[in-house]
Design an enzyme around this catalytic site. Sequence first.
Site, PDB file in Angstrom:
ATOM      1  N   ASP A  87      -5.194  11.807   8.618  1.00 56.41           N
ATOM      2  CA  ASP A  87      -5.347  13.037   9.381  1.00 56.41           C
ATOM      3  C   ASP A  87      -6.233  14.067   8.679  1.00 56.41           C
ATOM      4  OD1 ASP A  87      -3.899  12.094  11.499  1.00 56.41           O
ATOM      5  OD2 ASP A  87      -2.093  13.277  11.119  1.00 56.41           O
ATOM      6  N   GLN A 150      -5.704  -4.072  -2.062  1.00 56.27           N
ATOM      7  CA  GLN A 150      -5.950  -4.413  -3.464  1.00 56.27           C
ATOM      8  C   GLN A 150      -5.053  -5.566  -3.903  1.00 56.27           C
ATOM      9  OE1 GLN A 150      -6.440  -1.102  -6.025  1.00 56.27           O
ATOM     10  NE2 GLN A 150      -6.541  -2.314  -7.890  1.00 56.27           N
ATOM     11  N   GLU A 152      -3.884  -7.655  -7.021  1.00 57.93           N
ATOM     12  CA  GLU A 152      -3.878  -7.453  -8.476  1.00 57.93           C
ATOM     13  C   GLU A 152      -2.695  -8.124  -9.182  1.00 57.93           C
ATOM     14  OE1 GLU A 152      -3.763  -3.207  -9.167  1.00 57.93           O
ATOM     15  OE2 GLU A 152      -2.822  -2.870  -7.218  1.00 57.93           O
TER      16      GLU A 152
END
Length: 263
Positions: A87, A150, A152
């Site tokens: 937003d 991501q 990892e």
Amino acid sequence: MYTHDNKFKNNLKEPGVQCGVWCVLSNPCSTELVASIGFDWILLDVEHAPNDLRSILAQLQAVAPYDSTPIVRLPDHSITAIKQYLDIGVKNLLIPMVENATQARELVSAVRYPPRGVRGIGAGLARASRWGAIKNYLQDADEQICLILQIETEDGLNNLEEILDVEGVGAIFFGPSDLAASMGFIGNPSADAVKKIICEGIFAAKKRNVPTGILSFNKSDIVEYVKSGINFIATGADSYILRVGAEALLREGRSLTNLSLHS
């Protein structure tokens, strides 16, 4: 003039590698300075830097006049936080520690409006739609957001193919440091085993036409990842640039001022 188009997401469809930089100093002035250099993208980090919603907003405003596209990394998978950052105008979200397809689907749902997702409808009152000035924002927003997941951990890599098959994943970002730690190579993200499994992940994503990105300070590693087909890469961070530059300046200053001792 403000455009609703996501330049970073659009450029991922083109040949070549987008060059970026990590920003962790959490200051609008330093972030603006970095943006003025001409990087394709800059990462504003909320996970490992002292940032919050207001400081990220200030940095988004600071870099708005420049061509560098901001990506924001959040600290976790909070649906509420995702809604808030979208937003305030974030279009490119990097979410850490994604390990399976269930998490991936939940995150895709979080960045989409109903009926495709669960994002709350409030952008008409916020910066994302320029406070209602973008009349078609609700209809176009889903396609203009780039969700970057991501990977990892070893679990994440083991489940990479099912994550890649989740519709709505905009890109995959590999985290060498955490991955190295999960594989028993803590502090050594350049270990051969780590690089090998990342290159395999890049190849797997490429087969499915999913772009990939990474952060690496090691020149030889960067060359390997580029040859493997990486689409966007950060080769440094603002804190690193400041430290290395300051150290070099001090060495130069010491050498110049010590001349008086030998004259």
